[in-house]
Design an enzyme around this catalytic site. Structure first.
Site, short mmCIF file in Angstrom:
data_model
loop_
_atom_site.label_atom_id
_atom_site.label_comp_id
_atom_site.label_asym_id
_atom_site.label_seq_id
_atom_site.Cartn_x
_atom_site.Cartn_y
_atom_site.Cartn_z
N ASN A 1 0.86 -1.19 0.00
CA ASN A 1 0.00 0.00 0.00
C ASN A 1 0.90 1.24 0.00
O ASN A 1 1.51 1.55 1.02
CB ASN A 1 -0.89 -0.02 1.26
CG ASN A 1 -1.71 1.24 1.40
OD1 ASN A 1 -1.85 2.03 0.46
ND2 ASN A 1 -2.24 1.47 2.59
N TRP A 2 0.99 1.87 -1.15
CA TRP A 2 1.91 3.02 -1.26
C TRP A 2 1.38 4.27 -0.56
O TRP A 2 2.12 5.23 -0.38
CB TRP A 2 2.15 3.37 -2.73
CG TRP A 2 2.95 2.36 -3.50
CD1 TRP A 2 3.47 1.18 -3.04
CD2 TRP A 2 3.32 2.46 -4.88
NE1 TRP A 2 4.13 0.54 -4.04
CE2 TRP A 2 4.05 1.30 -5.19
CE3 TRP A 2 3.10 3.40 -5.87
CZ2 TRP A 2 4.57 1.07 -6.47
CZ3 TRP A 2 3.61 3.17 -7.14
CH2 TRP A 2 4.34 2.02 -7.43
N LYS A 3 0.09 4.28 -0.24
CA LYS A 3 -0.53 5.48 0.35
C LYS A 3 -0.28 6.69 -0.55
O LYS A 3 -0.26 6.54 -1.77
CB LYS A 3 -0.02 5.71 1.77
CG LYS A 3 -0.08 4.46 2.62
CD LYS A 3 0.14 4.73 4.07
CE LYS A 3 0.22 3.40 4.81
NZ LYS A 3 0.17 3.55 6.24
N HIS B 1 -9.39 1.26 5.05
CA HIS B 1 -8.09 1.43 5.72
C HIS B 1 -8.28 2.36 6.91
O HIS B 1 -9.07 3.31 6.85
CB HIS B 1 -7.06 2.01 4.73
CG HIS B 1 -5.67 1.96 5.28
ND1 HIS B 1 -5.22 2.89 6.19
CD2 HIS B 1 -4.66 1.07 5.09
CE1 HIS B 1 -3.96 2.57 6.51
NE2 HIS B 1 -3.61 1.48 5.86
N GLU C 1 -6.66 4.73 8.02
CA GLU C 1 -6.44 6.16 7.75
C GLU C 1 -7.68 6.78 7.12
O GLU C 1 -8.01 7.94 7.37
CB GLU C 1 -5.20 6.33 6.86
CG GLU C 1 -3.92 6.08 7.65
CD GLU C 1 -2.76 5.54 6.85
OE1 GLU C 1 -2.78 5.63 5.61
OE2 GLU C 1 -1.82 5.00 7.47
N GLU D 1 -5.47 -5.05 10.61
CA GLU D 1 -4.39 -4.09 10.84
C GLU D 1 -4.62 -3.37 12.17
O GLU D 1 -5.43 -2.43 12.23
CB GLU D 1 -4.37 -3.05 9.73
CG GLU D 1 -4.19 -3.63 8.35
CD GLU D 1 -3.58 -2.60 7.40
OE1 GLU D 1 -2.46 -2.83 6.96
OE2 GLU D 1 -4.22 -1.57 7.14
N GLY E 1 2.54 2.02 10.74
CA GLY E 1 3.51 3.11 10.57
C GLY E 1 4.20 3.50 11.87
O GLY E 1 4.84 4.55 11.96
N SER F 1 3.45 -2.44 10.29
CA SER F 1 4.91 -2.48 10.41
C SER F 1 5.50 -3.85 10.07
O SER F 1 6.46 -4.29 10.70
CB SER F 1 5.35 -2.03 11.80
OG SER F 1 4.93 -0.69 12.03
N GLY G 1 2.76 -1.24 4.29
CA GLY G 1 2.84 0.18 3.96
C GLY G 1 4.28 0.57 3.66
O GLY G 1 4.78 0.38 2.55
N GLY G 2 4.95 1.09 4.68
CA GLY G 2 6.31 1.64 4.52
C GLY G 2 7.25 0.74 3.72
O GLY G 2 7.93 1.21 2.79
C1 PEP Z 1 -0.73 0.05 6.10
O1 PEP Z 1 -0.84 1.24 5.99
O2 PEP Z 1 -1.60 -0.70 5.60
C2 PEP Z 1 0.43 -0.47 6.83
C3 PEP Z 1 0.40 -1.69 7.27
O3 PEP Z 1 1.47 0.40 7.00
P1 PEP Z 1 2.92 0.05 7.64
O4 PEP Z 1 3.37 -1.25 7.04
O5 PEP Z 1 3.78 1.19 7.26
O6 PEP Z 1 2.71 -0.08 9.11
#
Ligand code: PEP
Length: 251
Positions: free
Chosen positions: A9-11, A96, A98, A168, A174, A214, A235-236
């Site tokens: 997920n590049w956001k 999500h 966010e 999640e 994050g 994460s 994500g990251g």
């Molecule tokens: C996400 O935003 O779906 C996520 C899991 O982010 P991260 O891996 O950066 O925690």
């Protein structure tokens, strides 16, 4: 069918040029690893989608990160499920944390988005998860159950079988903080049971449940080794082709 899935997920990251370069790098890196038993999905910002679909080489497939809750019309700035489908995209992330936290997306709105996504043949990656206070108050089971019931349980068996769930925990997104493999397994197992109670064992067994929060090359292996963890929403670490592919190698 239950599948192992690694979804990035590049956001709101990467310009068009940077994004297309990242897809190229992922294509190249994947050739060097054994990714036979993993479905690989990359969720880019809207503006990348059409070109990303062209650039992605199998087994990499492309997802959107959201879609509108209305079908079409005077909704300035929105992107419909039908428009997404017209780009060749096959998946859409919905709910999500966010989007729930910053854009006020409720379970009711998400249920509408799920219906539209399915109507236009997009497979929803439906995100659920509790915030830290809820985890501390031991309400996490109750919270995820409600999110699933309200967002998904209006679906027929046939439609539900197209859903991918991403658990999640919001406190792990994050933050560098990850659920332990035991915490992930415990709640994934619970989610599967909730689905079995509503539908049946076969549908629950075939459901892919991803862990997100994460996940990185250093912790992916022990997370995906859990029997009810079928992959990750990343994500990251999905912003770097090497890290992303090393997570895929965890299978
Ligand atoms: C996400 O935003 O779906 C996520 C899991 O982010 P991260 O891996 O950066 O925690």
């Amino acid at each position: 069918m239950r599948r192992n899935i690694v979804a990035g997920n590049w956001k709101m990251n990467k310009t068009l040029e940077e994004g297309l370069k990242l897809i190229e790098d992922i294509n190249l890196n994947i050739k060097k690893i054994d990714a036979k038993n993993v479905q690989i999905i990359v969720a880019t910002p809207f503006i990348h989608l059409a070109k990303a679909v062209e650039k992605a080489v199998s087994p990499v497939r492309i997802s959107a990160q959201n879609c509108a809750s209305e079908e079409k019309g005077a909704y300035t700035g929105e992107v419909s499920a039908e428009m997404l489908r017209s780009t060749g995209v096959e998946f859409v992330i919905l709910g999500h944390s966010e989007r729930r936290a910053y854009y006020g997306e409720t379970d009711e709105v998400l249920a509408k988005k799920v219906d539209l996504a399915l109507a236009y043949k997009l497979q929803p990656i439906f995100c659920i998860g509790e915030v830290l206070e809820e985890r501390k108050a031991k309400k996490h089971f109750e919270v995820v159950k409600k999110q699933i019931e309200n967002g998904l349980f209006h679906l027929s068996e046939k439609d539900f079988s197209k859903i991918i769930i991403a658990y999640e925990p919001v406190w792990a997104i994050g933050t560098g903080e990850t659920a332990t493999p035991e915490q992930a397994q415990e709640i994934h197992h619970y989610i599967r049971k909730v689905v079995a109670d509503k539908y049946n064992d076969e549908i629950a067994d075939n459901l892919s449940i991803l862990y997100g929060g994460s996940m990185k090359p250093s912790n992916a292996k022990e997370l995906v080794a859990q029997p009810d963890v079928d992959g990750g929403l990343i994500g990251g670490a999905s912003l770097d082709a090497d890290d992303f592919c090393r997570i895929i190698e965890a299978f």
